[in-house]
Write a protein that holds these residues in place. Structure first.
Motif, PDB file in Angstrom:
ATOM      1  N   TYR A  22     -22.141 -48.140 -10.246  1.00  0.00           N
ATOM      2  CA  TYR A  22     -23.042 -48.575  -9.184  1.00  0.00           C
ATOM      3  C   TYR A  22     -24.059 -47.458  -8.975  1.00  0.00           C
ATOM      4  O   TYR A  22     -23.673 -46.304  -8.781  1.00  0.00           O
ATOM      5  N   TRP A  37     -38.961 -47.692 -10.351  1.00  0.00           N
ATOM      6  CA  TRP A  37     -37.604 -47.328  -9.936  1.00  0.00           C
ATOM      7  C   TRP A  37     -37.171 -46.053 -10.632  1.00  0.00           C
ATOM      8  O   TRP A  37     -37.116 -45.986 -11.855  1.00  0.00           O
ATOM      9  N   LYS A 106     -33.173 -49.362  -4.243  1.00  0.00           N
ATOM     10  CA  LYS A 106     -32.498 -50.408  -5.029  1.00  0.00           C
ATOM     11  C   LYS A 106     -31.059 -49.971  -5.241  1.00  0.00           C
ATOM     12  O   LYS A 106     -30.804 -48.865  -5.715  1.00  0.00           O
ATOM     13  N   GLU A 108     -27.895 -50.923  -7.383  1.00  0.00           N
ATOM     14  CA  GLU A 108     -27.622 -51.682  -8.602  1.00  0.00           C
ATOM     15  C   GLU A 108     -26.127 -51.781  -8.889  1.00  0.00           C
ATOM     16  O   GLU A 108     -25.410 -50.791  -8.829  1.00  0.00           O
ATOM     17  N   TYR A 109     -25.678 -52.991  -9.205  1.00  0.00           N
ATOM     18  CA  TYR A 109     -24.294 -53.278  -9.557  1.00  0.00           C
ATOM     19  C   TYR A 109     -24.075 -53.062 -11.058  1.00  0.00           C
ATOM     20  O   TYR A 109     -25.041 -52.979 -11.823  1.00  0.00           O
ATOM     21  N   LYS A 112     -26.020 -54.988 -13.686  1.00  0.00           N
ATOM     22  CA  LYS A 112     -27.466 -54.780 -13.535  1.00  0.00           C
ATOM     23  C   LYS A 112     -28.105 -55.681 -12.486  1.00  0.00           C
ATOM     24  O   LYS A 112     -29.324 -55.649 -12.304  1.00  0.00           O
ATOM     25  N   SER A 113     -27.324 -56.507 -11.779  1.00  0.00           N
ATOM     26  CA  SER A 113     -27.878 -57.228 -10.630  1.00  0.00           C
ATOM     27  C   SER A 113     -28.098 -56.188  -9.531  1.00  0.00           C
ATOM     28  O   SER A 113     -27.537 -55.091  -9.575  1.00  0.00           O
ATOM     29  N   TYR A 114     -28.933 -56.529  -8.543  1.00  0.00           N
ATOM     30  CA  TYR A 114     -29.258 -55.523  -7.533  1.00  0.00           C
ATOM     31  C   TYR A 114     -29.758 -56.163  -6.248  1.00  0.00           C
ATOM     32  O   TYR A 114     -30.135 -57.336  -6.220  1.00  0.00           O
ATOM     33  N   THR A 116     -32.422 -54.884  -2.879  1.00  0.00           N
ATOM     34  CA  THR A 116     -33.401 -53.874  -2.482  1.00  0.00           C
ATOM     35  C   THR A 116     -33.635 -53.959  -0.982  1.00  0.00           C
ATOM     36  O   THR A 116     -33.359 -54.985  -0.355  1.00  0.00           O
TER      37      THR A 116
END
Length: 152
Positions: A22, A37, A106, A108-109, A112-114, A116
């Motif tokens: 993460y 980012w 951001k 991020e999991y 790669k999902s996230y 913000t």
């Protein structure tokens, strides 16, 4: 050297994830619509907390039991990083704190999902023990909601 293919679990919802996967990024660009980012380097932890205030909805007829409904929601990120000399993310975080500016962050999991959001840096500390690495710790307190989960 031969390439080996490994099978994958069909029920990924039962697979634990490692905290190391993460990550926290800061928008070091000049616009929200086209973010740049930048990884906050040296991360050891980045804890995303989402809470709601409790509103007491108890009545005389609730049988002596308290009743609570959710009120205003908030979020924050508590972070700790090894302080890396020259790390762009750490320097940006410190500069934003000193200038009193909000940051666009951001979270991020591992897949790669996230999410913000915008937040204020309410704590930014540098730990310098004589027998360990220097660390940057801090808190980013949310200003408004986190965005919807974005999948890649």
């Amino acid at each position: 050297m031969a390439t080996t293919t490994f099978p994958k679990k069909t029920n990924a919802s039962t697979t634990a994830t490692a905290g190391k996967d993460y990550l926290i990024y800061l928008n070091t660009g000049s616009a929200e619509a086209t973010p740049t980012w930048t990884l906050l380097g040296g991360q050891r932890s980045g804890d995303l907390s989402r809470t709601a205030e409790e509103i007491d909805a108890s009545t005389k007829t609730s049988g002596g039991w308290k009743s609570v409904i959710p009120g205003l929601k908030s979020w924050s990120i508590d972070l700790e990083s090894v302080y890396l000399a020259g790390d762009t993310g750490a320097k940006f975080l410190e500069a934003a704190f000193l200038a009193g500016e909000e940051v666009h962050v951001k979270f991020e999991y591992p897949d790669k999902s996230y999410v913000t959001g915008w937040g204020s840096i309410t704590e930014c500390s540098l730990g310098t023990p004589h027998d360990d690495v220097a660390t940057l710790t801090g808190t980013i307190a949310g200003d408004g909601p986190l965005g919807e989960l974005t999948t890649v």
